[in-house]
Scaffold this motif. Structure first.
Motif, mmCIF file in Angstrom:
data_model
loop_
_atom_site.group_PDB
_atom_site.id
_atom_site.type_symbol
_atom_site.label_atom_id
_atom_site.label_comp_id
_atom_site.label_asym_id
_atom_site.label_seq_id
_atom_site.Cartn_x
_atom_site.Cartn_y
_atom_site.Cartn_z
ATOM 1 N N GLN A 98 6.641 8.372 58.085
ATOM 2 C CA GLN A 98 5.687 7.595 58.893
ATOM 3 C C GLN A 98 6.345 6.316 59.423
ATOM 4 O O GLN A 98 6.171 5.961 60.592
ATOM 5 N N LEU A 99 7.105 5.649 58.576
ATOM 6 C CA LEU A 99 7.807 4.439 59.016
ATOM 7 C C LEU A 99 8.851 4.757 60.085
ATOM 8 O O LEU A 99 9.003 4.011 61.056
ATOM 9 N N LEU A 100 9.559 5.871 59.909
ATOM 10 C CA LEU A 100 10.553 6.263 60.903
ATOM 11 C C LEU A 100 9.881 6.550 62.247
ATOM 12 O O LEU A 100 10.367 6.117 63.297
ATOM 13 N N GLU A 101 8.762 7.249 62.226
ATOM 14 C CA GLU A 101 8.022 7.522 63.467
ATOM 15 C C GLU A 101 7.578 6.221 64.130
ATOM 16 O O GLU A 101 7.646 6.088 65.356
ATOM 17 N N LYS A 102 7.146 5.269 63.321
ATOM 18 C CA LYS A 102 6.736 3.963 63.851
ATOM 19 C C LYS A 102 7.937 3.239 64.475
ATOM 20 O O LYS A 102 7.821 2.638 65.536
ATOM 21 N N ALA A 103 9.089 3.321 63.833
ATOM 22 C CA ALA A 103 10.300 2.685 64.353
ATOM 23 C C ALA A 103 10.740 3.340 65.663
ATOM 24 O O ALA A 103 11.114 2.641 66.614
ATOM 25 N N VAL A 104 10.680 4.659 65.728
ATOM 26 C CA VAL A 104 11.043 5.378 66.949
ATOM 27 C C VAL A 104 10.104 4.983 68.084
ATOM 28 O O VAL A 104 10.541 4.724 69.208
ATOM 29 N N SER A 105 8.819 4.907 67.787
ATOM 30 C CA SER A 105 7.846 4.499 68.812
ATOM 31 C C SER A 105 8.122 3.086 69.308
ATOM 32 O O SER A 105 8.077 2.829 70.515
ATOM 33 N N ASP B 250 13.408 -5.383 68.292
ATOM 34 C CA ASP B 250 13.361 -6.183 67.059
ATOM 35 C C ASP B 250 12.405 -5.582 66.039
ATOM 36 O O ASP B 250 12.710 -5.558 64.839
ATOM 37 N N ASP B 251 11.254 -5.085 66.509
ATOM 38 C CA ASP B 251 10.307 -4.444 65.588
ATOM 39 C C ASP B 251 10.916 -3.177 64.987
ATOM 40 O O ASP B 251 10.798 -2.935 63.780
ATOM 41 N N ALA B 252 11.565 -2.379 65.831
ATOM 42 C CA ALA B 252 12.203 -1.158 65.339
ATOM 43 C C ALA B 252 13.276 -1.501 64.306
ATOM 44 O O ALA B 252 13.391 -0.841 63.271
ATOM 45 N N ASP B 253 14.053 -2.542 64.580
ATOM 46 C CA ASP B 253 15.107 -2.989 63.671
ATOM 47 C C ASP B 253 14.520 -3.364 62.309
ATOM 48 O O ASP B 253 15.018 -2.948 61.261
ATOM 49 N N THR B 254 13.441 -4.119 62.318
ATOM 50 C CA THR B 254 12.793 -4.548 61.068
ATOM 51 C C THR B 254 12.291 -3.342 60.272
ATOM 52 O O THR B 254 12.481 -3.276 59.046
ATOM 53 N N ILE B 255 11.672 -2.401 60.963
ATOM 54 C CA ILE B 255 11.136 -1.215 60.280
ATOM 55 C C ILE B 255 12.279 -0.383 59.688
ATOM 56 O O ILE B 255 12.208 0.071 58.535
ATOM 57 N N GLY C 99 19.708 9.457 56.945
ATOM 58 C CA GLY C 99 20.474 9.757 58.147
ATOM 59 C C GLY C 99 19.787 9.384 59.445
ATOM 60 O O GLY C 99 20.397 8.788 60.341
ATOM 61 N N HIS C 100 18.507 9.719 59.574
ATOM 62 C CA HIS C 100 17.799 9.412 60.821
ATOM 63 C C HIS C 100 17.594 7.917 61.006
ATOM 64 O O HIS C 100 17.650 7.416 62.134
ATOM 65 N N ALA C 101 17.384 7.204 59.933
ATOM 66 C CA ALA C 101 17.254 5.746 60.032
ATOM 67 C C ALA C 101 18.577 5.120 60.456
ATOM 68 O O ALA C 101 18.616 4.228 61.316
ATOM 69 N N LEU C 102 19.667 5.609 59.889
ATOM 70 C CA LEU C 102 20.996 5.111 60.287
ATOM 71 C C LEU C 102 21.285 5.434 61.745
ATOM 72 O O LEU C 102 21.851 4.620 62.480
ATOM 73 N N ASN C 103 20.879 6.631 62.168
ATOM 74 C CA ASN C 103 21.085 7.048 63.552
ATOM 75 C C ASN C 103 20.333 6.118 64.509
ATOM 76 O O ASN C 103 20.886 5.656 65.508
ATOM 77 N N LEU C 104 19.077 5.827 64.200
ATOM 78 C CA LEU C 104 18.294 4.932 65.059
ATOM 79 C C LEU C 104 18.846 3.516 65.011
ATOM 80 O O LEU C 104 18.928 2.842 66.045
ATOM 81 N N LEU C 105 19.259 3.077 63.854
ATOM 82 C CA LEU C 105 19.839 1.734 63.750
ATOM 83 C C LEU C 105 21.118 1.636 64.579
ATOM 84 O O LEU C 105 21.379 0.595 65.194
ATOM 85 N N SER C 106 21.878 2.708 64.650
ATOM 86 C CA SER C 106 23.084 2.669 65.487
ATOM 87 C C SER C 106 22.703 2.517 66.959
ATOM 88 O O SER C 106 23.361 1.776 67.700
ATOM 89 N N ALA C 107 21.639 3.175 67.392
ATOM 90 C CA ALA C 107 21.175 3.023 68.782
ATOM 91 C C ALA C 107 20.685 1.592 69.032
ATOM 92 O O ALA C 107 20.929 1.028 70.106
ATOM 93 N N ILE C 108 20.035 1.018 68.052
ATOM 94 C CA ILE C 108 19.577 -0.378 68.166
ATOM 95 C C ILE C 108 20.781 -1.309 68.295
ATOM 96 O O ILE C 108 20.789 -2.219 69.124
#
Length: 190
Positions: free
Chosen positions: A8-15, A23-28, A40-49
């Motif tokens: 759920q948190l990952l979906e919120k971060a992606v949104s 910044d909100d995505a980064d915090t989540i 893995g998916h959190a690291l992947n999104l953080l790399s895009a950030i």
């Protein structure tokens, strides 16, 4: 934190990321990684950030970590391909896109990334074929693929074709700045 909460948190971060709320995505994402540092998916999104924050080296490191944790995840491979492409590592970007396609050959962004890398490696006929495949798999990529097809025609020295494609694209998407730029670029050649 249980898996459902992490999801759920990952979906919120992606949104948040897709909405431009970096910044909100980064915090989540940081809160997810506090509980699950090898997500893995959190690291992947953080790399895009990190790319958006101009922290390229950290983005590359995070992306490599994500791939090491989940080498059979096509989404993570595509994220790696994106980052390598931005870093002008076209051969490596192509390899990551092809790794994603080896896992799931029907993933449009994988074909799109493959096509972009091939274009920048001057493998034009293979790039054209990959763009066509990307479009057939994922029609939602239409605008992005067509922009690259304009570039491809120009790189091949087919300036009249590039101009015609750019004119058509500009008529279809009059408010798109990249399309207007492509149109003006190829207007100079004809």
């Amino acid at each position: 934190m249980i898996d459902a909460q992490l999801k759920q948190l990952l979906e919120k971060a992606v949104s948040a990321f897709r909405a431009g709320q970096v910044d909100d995505a980064d915090t989540i994402i940081k809160s997810i990684l506090d509980h699950e540092p090898n997500h893995g998916h959190a690291l992947n999104l953080l790399s895009a950030i990190r790319i958006l924050q101009n922290q390229f080296q950290q983005a590359l490191e995070l992306s490599a970590r994500a791939v090491n944790l989940a080498p059979q995840d096509p989404v993570i491979q595509i994220g790696r391909s994106d980052i390598l492409f931005i870093d002008l590592q076209f051969e490596a970007s192509l390899a990551a896109a092809e790794a994603a396609l080896a896992i799931d050959q029907n993933i449009g962004p994988g074909q799109f990334n493959r096509a972009k890398a091939l274009l920048y490696l001057f493998r034009f006929s293979a790039a054209r074929s990959a763009f066509d495949q990307a479009l057939s798999i994922a029609p939602s990529l239409d605008l992005m693929v067509k922009k690259y097809l304009v570039l491809l025609a120009g790189e091949e020295g087919r300036y009249e074709t590039a101009k015609k494609l750019a004119d058509k694209l500009a008529a279809e998407h009059p408010n798109d700045n990249e399309t207007a730029l492509a149109r003006s670029r190829y207007a100079l050649y004809t």
